[in-house]
Design an enzyme around this catalytic site. Structure first.
Site, PDB file in Angstrom:
ATOM      1  N   PHE A   8       2.259  21.899   1.308  1.00  0.00           N
ATOM      2  CA  PHE A   8       1.117  21.169   1.973  1.00  0.00           C
ATOM      3  C   PHE A   8       1.919  20.601   3.518  1.00  0.00           C
ATOM      4  O   PHE A   8       2.774  19.959   3.474  1.00  0.00           O
ATOM      5  CB  PHE A   8       0.773  20.084   1.115  1.00  0.00           C
ATOM      6  CG  PHE A   8      -0.534  19.325   1.756  1.00  0.00           C
ATOM      7  CD1 PHE A   8      -1.638  19.729   1.661  1.00  0.00           C
ATOM      8  CD2 PHE A   8      -0.496  18.013   2.511  1.00  0.00           C
ATOM      9  CE1 PHE A   8      -2.856  18.880   2.022  1.00  0.00           C
ATOM     10  CE2 PHE A   8      -1.579  17.468   3.015  1.00  0.00           C
ATOM     11  CZ  PHE A   8      -2.652  17.937   2.914  1.00  0.00           C
ATOM     12  N   ASP A  21       7.758  16.853  -4.617  1.00  0.00           N
ATOM     13  CA  ASP A  21       6.577  16.632  -4.435  1.00  0.00           C
ATOM     14  C   ASP A  21       5.711  16.908  -5.473  1.00  0.00           C
ATOM     15  O   ASP A  21       5.090  17.927  -5.790  1.00  0.00           O
ATOM     16  CB  ASP A  21       5.926  17.215  -2.873  1.00  0.00           C
ATOM     17  CG  ASP A  21       4.619  16.533  -2.735  1.00  0.00           C
ATOM     18  OD1 ASP A  21       3.936  16.023  -3.523  1.00  0.00           O
ATOM     19  OD2 ASP A  21       4.300  16.683  -1.537  1.00  0.00           O
ATOM     20  N   TYR A  42      -4.155   9.788  -6.120  1.00  0.00           N
ATOM     21  CA  TYR A  42      -5.772  10.194  -6.209  1.00  0.00           C
ATOM     22  C   TYR A  42      -6.317  11.429  -6.625  1.00  0.00           C
ATOM     23  O   TYR A  42      -7.471  11.613  -6.540  1.00  0.00           O
ATOM     24  CB  TYR A  42      -6.226   9.738  -4.997  1.00  0.00           C
ATOM     25  CG  TYR A  42      -5.480  10.210  -3.705  1.00  0.00           C
ATOM     26  CD1 TYR A  42      -5.711  11.727  -3.498  1.00  0.00           C
ATOM     27  CD2 TYR A  42      -4.511   9.805  -2.917  1.00  0.00           C
ATOM     28  CE1 TYR A  42      -4.984  12.390  -2.274  1.00  0.00           C
ATOM     29  CE2 TYR A  42      -3.889  10.299  -1.775  1.00  0.00           C
ATOM     30  CZ  TYR A  42      -4.247  11.499  -1.349  1.00  0.00           C
ATOM     31  OH  TYR A  42      -3.520  12.017  -0.670  1.00  0.00           O
ATOM     32  N   LYS A  43      -5.283  12.374  -7.175  1.00  0.00           N
ATOM     33  CA  LYS A  43      -5.750  13.495  -7.638  1.00  0.00           C
ATOM     34  C   LYS A  43      -5.859  13.359  -9.205  1.00  0.00           C
ATOM     35  O   LYS A  43      -6.786  12.843  -9.640  1.00  0.00           O
ATOM     36  CB  LYS A  43      -4.867  14.559  -7.207  1.00  0.00           C
ATOM     37  CG  LYS A  43      -4.778  14.577  -5.745  1.00  0.00           C
ATOM     38  CD  LYS A  43      -3.498  15.913  -5.341  1.00  0.00           C
ATOM     39  CE  LYS A  43      -3.508  15.965  -3.978  1.00  0.00           C
ATOM     40  NZ  LYS A  43      -4.479  16.189  -3.058  1.00  0.00           N
ATOM     41  N   ARG A  81     -11.141  26.711  -4.048  1.00  0.00           N
ATOM     42  CA  ARG A  81     -10.269  26.074  -4.930  1.00  0.00           C
ATOM     43  C   ARG A  81     -11.115  25.283  -6.098  1.00  0.00           C
ATOM     44  O   ARG A  81     -12.039  24.371  -5.612  1.00  0.00           O
ATOM     45  CB  ARG A  81      -9.416  25.197  -4.184  1.00  0.00           C
ATOM     46  CG  ARG A  81      -8.166  24.967  -4.236  1.00  0.00           C
ATOM     47  CD  ARG A  81      -7.296  24.056  -3.320  1.00  0.00           C
ATOM     48  NE  ARG A  81      -7.850  22.934  -3.134  1.00  0.00           N
ATOM     49  CZ  ARG A  81      -7.313  21.828  -2.938  1.00  0.00           C
ATOM     50  NH1 ARG A  81      -5.602  21.575  -2.616  1.00  0.00           N
ATOM     51  NH2 ARG A  81      -7.736  20.575  -2.489  1.00  0.00           N
TER      52      ARG A  81
END
Lengths: 408, 408
Positions: free
Chosen positions: B140, B209, B234-235, B383
């Site tokens: 990312f 990560d 938050y995922k 996705r």
């Protein structure tokens, strides 16, 4: 009744009448209704501002509807993505900044880091050999700790100095100077225009920490040519516990501002997902990662209180409040029992009164038990913050009276 | 009815029955009731997790009572001050960490910075000449941008590499390696145990990560001897928009962890207000400034969903879901119209399916209009994230079916 207690009773009645008159003619008094407050005299708004009445409903909407129902769509449709710069623009007039120079996000400490490393890099662009960061030695400690880290990582030397010593210490080695606008302990207001001007004369950059001034007095960043500034939003801006801080980068410096925390939110095309970093133009360059939306939008609701309120009128009331409080303290507290650390000159006073008191820790506990909430700063300071938006003259009189009764 | 549409209809009925059977025997299915969900198939929990039902009431209490009524007292009495480490300990079992090694706060980007600079400094303590940071080139983007900044500020060289090339690239110059556990785009799961071991064999530090793995599959940080790790909440942890990230520093490294962001919250005695910095022991050393309490306590409420849920059962369901979705896609979508970028081997798959599709942007818009919410990643990726806590097999079947209808 003894002569002494008779005198005291007269004084009390006189100061009480004065307080009522001052409250009656206070044009900001009506704003108190926009806050959730009870019978307590809350003089700790310089640590955590009171809850604006508009916040709970807004936060509930953000949680239930924007997050719960709209979910991912809210990043665009509820304006989450643009909140850091939008709310920055809402803070801008309170600190005398034109739009497009402030972004909200991260903690004050993180913003001090961005600002100082950024300032050192800006200084290096214009002249060689600037390898010194000067920091306010009396500053709130985090600024000093972060300045030390910024110095270490940029190969600079850190010089902690009393703000009064700064002008004579500036020189060709000075890259940046980090100063607090108002000292968190004593409430002393430093001369931002004169110090900024002296720093510029030496070819260095001025970074100001506005934590204890923004929302309490005029700052006028643009007018005084401040280079970079940071501040928190949970004190006089009432954003809530740990609400995000902000970073100001003067417009003409933005194209050269080189952040040490170039997170994807500061990219010119964040959703391009390019492995090559290209900084966004403008204030957005100060963003880092995904902003904490709940805290940020609570702050946005809190800022609505400022609609139509001039910071000059806030300043006028703030000085009147601290003057009156000091007068009441003198009247109610036995001479010598407390000593004010707060400058008597208006030009040197923020919006708090700090009283040195040998048993300050114990005294503050008793004050809080009696409904007067200030705070204690180690080792011997009673701190009373005056937020003009919701503190009145009656509060000031009551606080001083209870203090007098507590320490007698 | 043509033979083709008859076949399709049979298939549909067969997959529909299979989905219903799988849902009926799913021991995690009951957890869906703990989230606020509507008729939408929400496959974007790998971007923003759905709202846990416990959150709105908790946030309202934090705002109205803890902030509004208790105000400053809440820092102590409502446990605000200790929230970063308390919530860190709540996340710990989900990533296989013993207590006392995780603190919550700041964004992922900021934590990547702390972890990488910290790792380079740790590497320098044990051997000279380690001046290279290796970073996952497919990562990312923010990790790469921040890694570049960490390298620049520590005098290191940054080498972006494909994770597969990392083992052969490691050498005596390698200080630290930053890798994503699951690739955000393709959903590929990297071999954390083997890569960590190779990094250690070279005498370097491994920084992982976990944004796309924590809460979706076992991570086992302690078991694999990971040095430092970061992740967002938050995922798959459903903490809410921009909820704070976390930092893991392995217990034995903590005494030597030297943060580049030594804010006052990381001080051994933060309220001593000493101008001299002395880092706190343990995980607290990873704290920086005042934590964003609203976002943080929303996360704490969100984590209650995990009570009694084993991450192994989550992983089992996750793989079954993505297997079934891929099977349905194969059945419903004309051959060649989309190509899966997600590894078919379980050992290499995270909890998302990425499909390459020439007109992915347009297709995702139409899917969302029809109640199937995934997301689009530039330039041609659809996705679909599968959060086992609230996504069922019926959802997977419906999503694939609507995709098939959309692209035909």
């Amino acid at each position: 009744m003894s002569e002494r207690s008779e005198l005291r009773s007269e004084l009390r009645s006189e100061l009480g009448v004065r307080a009522a008159e001052l409250d009656a003619s206070d044009e900001l008094a009506k704003l108190r209704a926009q806050f959730v407050l009870d019978d307590v005299v809350y003089l700790d708004g310089n640590s955590l501002g009171a809850l604006p009445a508009s916040v709970p409903g807004r936060v509930d909407d953000v949680v239930r509807r924007q997050w719960g129902e709209m979910r991912i769509r809210s990043w665009e449709e509820s304006g989450w993505w643009t909140a850091p710069e939008r709310i920055g623009d809402r803070i801008a007039p309170l600190v005398g900044a034109a739009p497009g120079q402030i972004v909200v996000g991260d903690s004050t400490s993180v913003n001090v880091f961005k600002a100082l490393v950024g300032a050192v890099r800006l200084a290096a662009l214009t002249s060689d050999g600037r390898d010194e960061i000067i920091v306010d030695a009396t500053t709130f400690p985090t600024d000093g700790y972060i300045a030390a880290s910024a110095a270490r990582l940029t190969g600079c030397e850190l010089r902690p100095l009393d703000p009064a010593e700064v002008p004579s210490a500036l020189g060709p080695r000075t890259a940046a100077v980090l100063l607090n606008h108002v000292d968190y302990r004593t409430g002393r207001l430093h001369d931002l225009p004169a110090l900024t001007s002296a720093i510029h004369d030496a070819g260095a950059l001025a970074v100001w920490d506005l934590c204890h001034s923004a929302g309490a007095l005029p700052v006028d960043l643009d007018a005084h040519g401040v280079d970079l500034a940071v501040g928190c939003t949970y004190k006089y801006l009432n954003g809530g516990p740990g609400s995000p801080a902000y970073l100001y980068v003067r417009a003409d410096l933005q194209p050269r501002f080189d952040s040490p925390l170039p997170g994807w939110n500061s990219h010119a095309d964040p959703f391009g997902m390019s492995p090559a970093y290209e900084p966004a133009p403008g204030a957005l360059r100060g963003r880092v990662g995904t902003p904490d939306i709940l805290s940020m939008l609570a702050l946005e609701a809190a800022l609505e209180v400022w609609e139509g309120v001039s910071i000059d009128s806030v300043r006028t009331k703030s000085l009147a409040l601290t003057d009156f409080f000091l007068e009441c303290v003198e009247a109610y507290v036995p001479r010598g029992r407390v000593v004010s650390l707060t400058p008597s000159h208006h030009a040197e006073r923020g919006s708090q009164v700090a009283l040195r008191c040998a048993d300050a820790g114990e005294v503050m506990k008793r004050l809080i038990e009696r409904g007067v909430v200030g705070d204690f700063r180690h080792p011997d300071v009673l701190r009373f913050g005056f937020t003009p938006l919701y503190v009145g003259f009656g509060d000031a009189e009551r606080a001083a009276r209870v203090l007098g009764e507590t320490v007698t």
